[in-house]
Write a protein that holds these residues in place. Structure first.
Motif, PDB file in Angstrom:
ATOM      1  N   THR A 237       0.715  -1.170  -0.028  1.00 57.92           N
ATOM      2  CA  THR A 237       0.072  -0.025   0.082  1.00 57.92           C
ATOM      3  C   THR A 237       0.959   1.215   0.000  1.00 57.92           C
ATOM      4  O   THR A 237       1.205   1.657   0.945  1.00 57.92           O
ATOM      5  N   PRO A 238       1.321   1.832  -1.053  1.00 60.14           N
ATOM      6  CA  PRO A 238       2.249   2.753  -1.223  1.00 60.14           C
ATOM      7  C   PRO A 238       1.442   4.160  -0.944  1.00 60.14           C
ATOM      8  O   PRO A 238       0.179   4.167  -1.227  1.00 60.14           O
ATOM      9  N   LEU A 239       1.934   5.152  -0.543  1.00 56.97           N
ATOM     10  CA  LEU A 239       1.641   6.575  -0.618  1.00 56.97           C
ATOM     11  C   LEU A 239       1.761   7.109  -1.891  1.00 56.97           C
ATOM     12  O   LEU A 239       2.752   7.197  -2.665  1.00 56.97           O
ATOM     13  N   VAL A 240       0.527   7.450  -2.509  1.00 57.49           N
ATOM     14  CA  VAL A 240       0.462   8.299  -3.815  1.00 57.49           C
ATOM     15  C   VAL A 240       0.565   9.649  -3.678  1.00 57.49           C
ATOM     16  O   VAL A 240       1.447  10.382  -4.428  1.00 57.49           O
ATOM     17  N   GLU A 241      -0.141  10.308  -2.780  1.00 64.04           N
ATOM     18  CA  GLU A 241       0.052  11.948  -2.520  1.00 64.04           C
ATOM     19  C   GLU A 241      -0.605  12.198  -1.264  1.00 64.04           C
ATOM     20  O   GLU A 241      -1.627  11.581  -0.806  1.00 64.04           O
ATOM     21  N   LEU A 242      -0.153  13.323  -0.666  1.00 63.41           N
ATOM     22  CA  LEU A 242      -0.691  13.643   0.338  1.00 63.41           C
ATOM     23  C   LEU A 242      -1.918  14.634   0.081  1.00 63.41           C
ATOM     24  O   LEU A 242      -1.983  15.425  -0.894  1.00 63.41           O
ATOM     25  N   VAL A 243      -2.854  14.854   0.691  1.00 62.27           N
ATOM     26  CA  VAL A 243      -3.879  15.759   0.573  1.00 62.27           C
ATOM     27  C   VAL A 243      -3.960  16.828   1.606  1.00 62.27           C
ATOM     28  O   VAL A 243      -3.690  16.742   2.833  1.00 62.27           O
ATOM     29  N   ARG A 244      -3.909  18.161   1.038  1.00 61.93           N
ATOM     30  CA  ARG A 244      -3.735  19.482   1.845  1.00 61.93           C
ATOM     31  C   ARG A 244      -4.867  20.191   1.500  1.00 61.93           C
ATOM     32  O   ARG A 244      -5.343  20.570   0.612  1.00 61.93           O
ATOM     33  N   ALA A 252      -4.352  11.284   2.879  1.00 57.12           N
ATOM     34  CA  ALA A 252      -3.410  11.016   1.779  1.00 57.12           C
ATOM     35  C   ALA A 252      -4.167  10.096   0.905  1.00 57.12           C
ATOM     36  O   ALA A 252      -5.144   9.308   1.123  1.00 57.12           O
ATOM     37  N   VAL A 253      -3.807   9.758  -0.285  1.00 56.54           N
ATOM     38  CA  VAL A 253      -4.305   9.009  -1.437  1.00 56.54           C
ATOM     39  C   VAL A 253      -3.195   7.933  -1.319  1.00 56.54           C
ATOM     40  O   VAL A 253      -2.055   7.805  -1.234  1.00 56.54           O
ATOM     41  N   ILE A 254      -3.846   6.821  -1.209  1.00 54.99           N
ATOM     42  CA  ILE A 254      -2.952   5.477  -1.145  1.00 54.99           C
ATOM     43  C   ILE A 254      -3.365   4.511  -2.375  1.00 54.99           C
ATOM     44  O   ILE A 254      -4.346   4.625  -2.827  1.00 54.99           O
ATOM     45  N   GLY A 255      -2.317   3.735  -2.666  1.00 47.89           N
ATOM     46  CA  GLY A 255      -2.370   2.711  -3.629  1.00 47.89           C
ATOM     47  C   GLY A 255      -2.597   1.331  -3.220  1.00 47.89           C
ATOM     48  O   GLY A 255      -2.683   1.059  -2.052  1.00 47.89           O
ATOM     49  N   SER A 256      -2.776   0.331  -4.114  1.00 50.74           N
ATOM     50  CA  SER A 256      -2.921  -1.017  -3.666  1.00 50.74           C
ATOM     51  C   SER A 256      -2.238  -1.727  -4.866  1.00 50.74           C
ATOM     52  O   SER A 256      -1.956  -1.556  -5.864  1.00 50.74           O
ATOM     53  N   ARG A 257      -2.322  -3.089  -4.279  1.00 53.63           N
ATOM     54  CA  ARG A 257      -1.787  -4.174  -5.426  1.00 53.63           C
ATOM     55  C   ARG A 257      -2.343  -4.209  -6.493  1.00 53.63           C
ATOM     56  O   ARG A 257      -1.935  -4.209  -7.675  1.00 53.63           O
ATOM     57  N   ASP A 258      -3.782  -3.975  -6.777  1.00 56.40           N
ATOM     58  CA  ASP A 258      -4.650  -4.200  -8.030  1.00 56.40           C
ATOM     59  C   ASP A 258      -4.765  -2.811  -8.449  1.00 56.40           C
ATOM     60  O   ASP A 258      -5.317  -2.714  -9.566  1.00 56.40           O
ATOM     61  N   GLY A 259      -4.139  -1.672  -8.141  1.00 57.97           N
ATOM     62  CA  GLY A 259      -3.979  -0.593  -8.828  1.00 57.97           C
ATOM     63  C   GLY A 259      -5.044   0.473  -8.189  1.00 57.97           C
ATOM     64  O   GLY A 259      -5.179   1.630  -8.856  1.00 57.97           O
ATOM     65  N   GLU A 260      -6.009   0.089  -7.444  1.00 55.11           N
ATOM     66  CA  GLU A 260      -7.116   0.789  -6.864  1.00 55.11           C
ATOM     67  C   GLU A 260      -6.595   1.960  -5.889  1.00 55.11           C
ATOM     68  O   GLU A 260      -5.615   1.355  -5.094  1.00 55.11           O
ATOM     69  N   GLN A 261      -7.070   3.035  -5.927  1.00 62.00           N
ATOM     70  CA  GLN A 261      -6.683   4.123  -5.012  1.00 62.00           C
ATOM     71  C   GLN A 261      -7.614   4.436  -4.027  1.00 62.00           C
ATOM     72  O   GLN A 261      -8.715   4.571  -4.518  1.00 62.00           O
TER      73      GLN A 261
END
Length: 589
Positions: A237-244, A252-261
């Motif tokens: 579950t990577p960090l995609v971007e922070l929400v400010r 934050a927006v997080i990723g996933s193995r299947d590409g869903e955010q």
């Protein structure tokens, strides 16, 4: 919903932590202990990061553990020591916070979790000066029986393959002598049978041995503590971007193995602990010297996600002071099938008597018995002829027998030596001139260097670099060598050499933060809701390397401080709040 937020979150927590190394797991553990709802997101399929592949030594002055070990240490002494080492490079407030909170953090971890340390009675600071300690500050994680993790053991990142025997067995340093000489005594044989027998049984159920030591034990202990408490850990579950929103980081927006955010709100704060700038493609080129960009000990996945995301919301970057990286000299054994072996030259050979390090001119350039960081700082230093990269560690045959060299363990096995020669890892020359030719080193310079070194070695001295002059170097030498445990002459040929390159083991450069781990923007103001610890946060030692474990120590202590501050449980007298970066902080390059 966050109060005042315009974002429709997919889920919300109190604290959102990115990165499951020592810093991130500590922050998550303490935040949960303080009653907060925590989600720990890890980019990979396993916890540990570079902690798992490290020695695990954790430098924290003034703990009760030092008293228990019979070498009581004081925060006051450590303060004087750090002042002598770091001087006027800045960051005094953060270092003071570290000193004040260190004993509290270690004591609480010992009390509420399965994280257990013991203070080393003898593990000297790497730099001499007022307040330096011979023991007590370097804390070693106790070995850990990973069988209690059962199937979750696969979620602990393995150590470096070079640190495992028989394809997956970790060995405590205290057992190394017995395993290298199993028939040397009955005690050695018995201990070898115990260690190897345990490993054989382990392999029936597990992919590797479950008797963990060093940094792997520390990572597993933190992970086990999180699992016992039911702290939510989301892998891959990577960090995609922070929400400010309106200047505050709210999630934050997080990723996933299947590409869903997914969008995850963080009511109290987002904590970045993703491993620093080590493999960030742009920042590595920007910050690191060209001679040190080739090799890193950081996992391939440490691509600077946290730092890059923070910079995108105007966080400030520090260049690391004296050095953007903290360094280790490493030799490389190439493999035709891939999977090269990289050996960090920590303590087993460089400080031993009868080894010299030379550059392409055949000249010594550094005190070989100094710390790994200082050794590489010598490699990178340009004295007008360019850096000493790569460098070559040169020894004679007796040295190989007594101490080994890099990946080659001690002994006189001709077959084993020949194997390393054929692989191109070990270079042999019957004479110094022959060795110089194979290494592409100036033969005249090498002959002159050895002549000078041997002349001084006769009296146990090293006027050029002071080899064996510090407690740390003498401790890592050979006490049987008199009068200087780090010096003896190189004998007659044949001679052997391995080539070493600089590698970063951690980052000094990183995000600018205050004493609570709150991140600062380019104008020096706090970015509300955004925190960092570990390698994502700029080093409090400003590119110096005071002692063993001075990356893991601050990582754990600031992980603790960040969580306590977010929970509102950090004592006001120790919080050292500020809203402006102090004038001494380093600007980004």
């Amino acid at each position: 919903m966050n109060s005042g937020s315009s974002i429709q979150w997919d889920e919300e927590v109190d604290v959102l932590v990115f990165g499951a190394g020592a810093a991130g797991m500590t922050a998550a553990l303490i935040a949960h202990h303080e009653g907060l709802d925590v989600l720990l997101c890890e980019k990979t399929e396993a916890v540990g990061g570079i902690t798992s592949t490290s020695g695990g030594t954790t430098w924290v002055p003034g703990t009760q553990l030092s008293v228990d070990a019979g070498v009581p240490d004081s925060v006051d002494d450590a303060r004087r020591f750090l002042q002598s080492v770091v001087g006027e490079r800045g960051g005094d407030e953060a270092r003071e916070a570290f000193l004040q909170s260190g004993p509290l953090a270690i004591d609480e971890l010992q009390r509420i979790s399965d994280v257990k340390f013991v203070a080393a009675a003898a593990h000297p600071d790497y730099v001499t000066g007022p307040g330096a300690a011979f023991g007590g500050r370097a804390l070693a994680p106790l070995p850990f029986d990973a069988r209690v993790l059962d199937k979750d053991f696969s979620r602990v990142r393995p150590p470096r393959k070079e640190f495992m025997g028989l394809g997956g067995m970790m060995v405590n340093r205290s057992d190394l002598g017995a395993l290298l000489s199993p028939f040397g005594s009955f005690g050695n044989f018995r201990r070898t049978v115990e260690v190897v027998g345990r490993y054989v049984v382990d392999r029936v159920r597990f992919a590797r041995g479950t008797q963990l030591v060093m940094g792997n034990a520390l990572a597993a202990r933190l992970f086990y503590s999180l699992r016992k408490r039911g702290v939510a850990i989301r892998f891959e579950t990577p960090l995609v971007e922070l929400v400010r929103e309106q200047g505050r980081v709210t999630g934050a927006v997080i990723g996933s193995r299947d590409g869903e955010q997914r969008r995850v709100g963080a009511r109290r704060g987002v904590v970045l602990a993703t491993g620093g700038v080590a493999r960030h493609p742009a920042l590595r080129k920007q910050l690191f010297p060209a001679a040190a960009q080739r090799l890193s000990l950081a996992p391939d996945t440490h691509t600077g996600d946290g730092v890059g995301s923070a910079l995108a919301v105007d966080a400030r970057l520090e260049n690391g002071g004296d050095s953007p990286g903290l360094w280790m000299p490493c030799s490389i054994r190439r493999s035709s099938g891939g999977g090269d072996s990289v050996w960090p030259h920590i303590i087993l050979d460089r400080a031993k008597p009868g080894l010299i390090a030379v550059n392409s001119r055949g000249e010594r350039f550094v005190n070989e018995s100094g710390s790994y960081h200082d050794f590489v700082m010598g490699m990178l230093r340009d004295d007008g002829h360019g850096p000493s990269v790569p460098a070559h560690l040169i020894v004679d045959a007796d040295f190989i027998h007594d101490y080994g060299l890099g990946l080659l363990m001690p002994g006189r096995s001709r077959a084993r030596i020949a194997e390393f020669e054929r692989a191109g890892y070990l270079v042999k020359g019957d004479t110094l001139a022959a060795l110089a030719a194979k290494l592409n080193v100036d033969a005249t310079g090498l002959a002159r260097t050895v002549e000078t070194y041997n002349r001084d070695a006769a009296s146990g001295s090293d006027p050029a670099f002071g080899r064996g002059s510090s407690p740390m170097s003498r401790f890592n030498g050979d006490a049987a060598q008199k009068p200087n445990p780090c010096i003896r002459a190189l004998g007659k040929g044949p001679y052997y050499a391995v080539t070493v390159w600089p590698a970063d083991l951690a980052c000094s450069a990183g995000l600018s933060g205050n004493a609570n781990g709150e991140l600062l923007d380019v104008n020096g103001n706090v970015i509300p809701g955004l925190f960092a610890c570990g390698n994502d946060l700029a080093s409090i030692f400003r590119g110096t390397y005071p002692g063993p474990g001075t990356t893991l120590g601050p990582a754990i202590v600031f992980g603790w401080r960040v969580a306590k501050y977010i929970a509102g449980k950090l004592d006001d007298g120790a919080s050292h709040r500020r809203t402006r970066v102090d004038a001494c902080m380093n600007e980004s390059p």
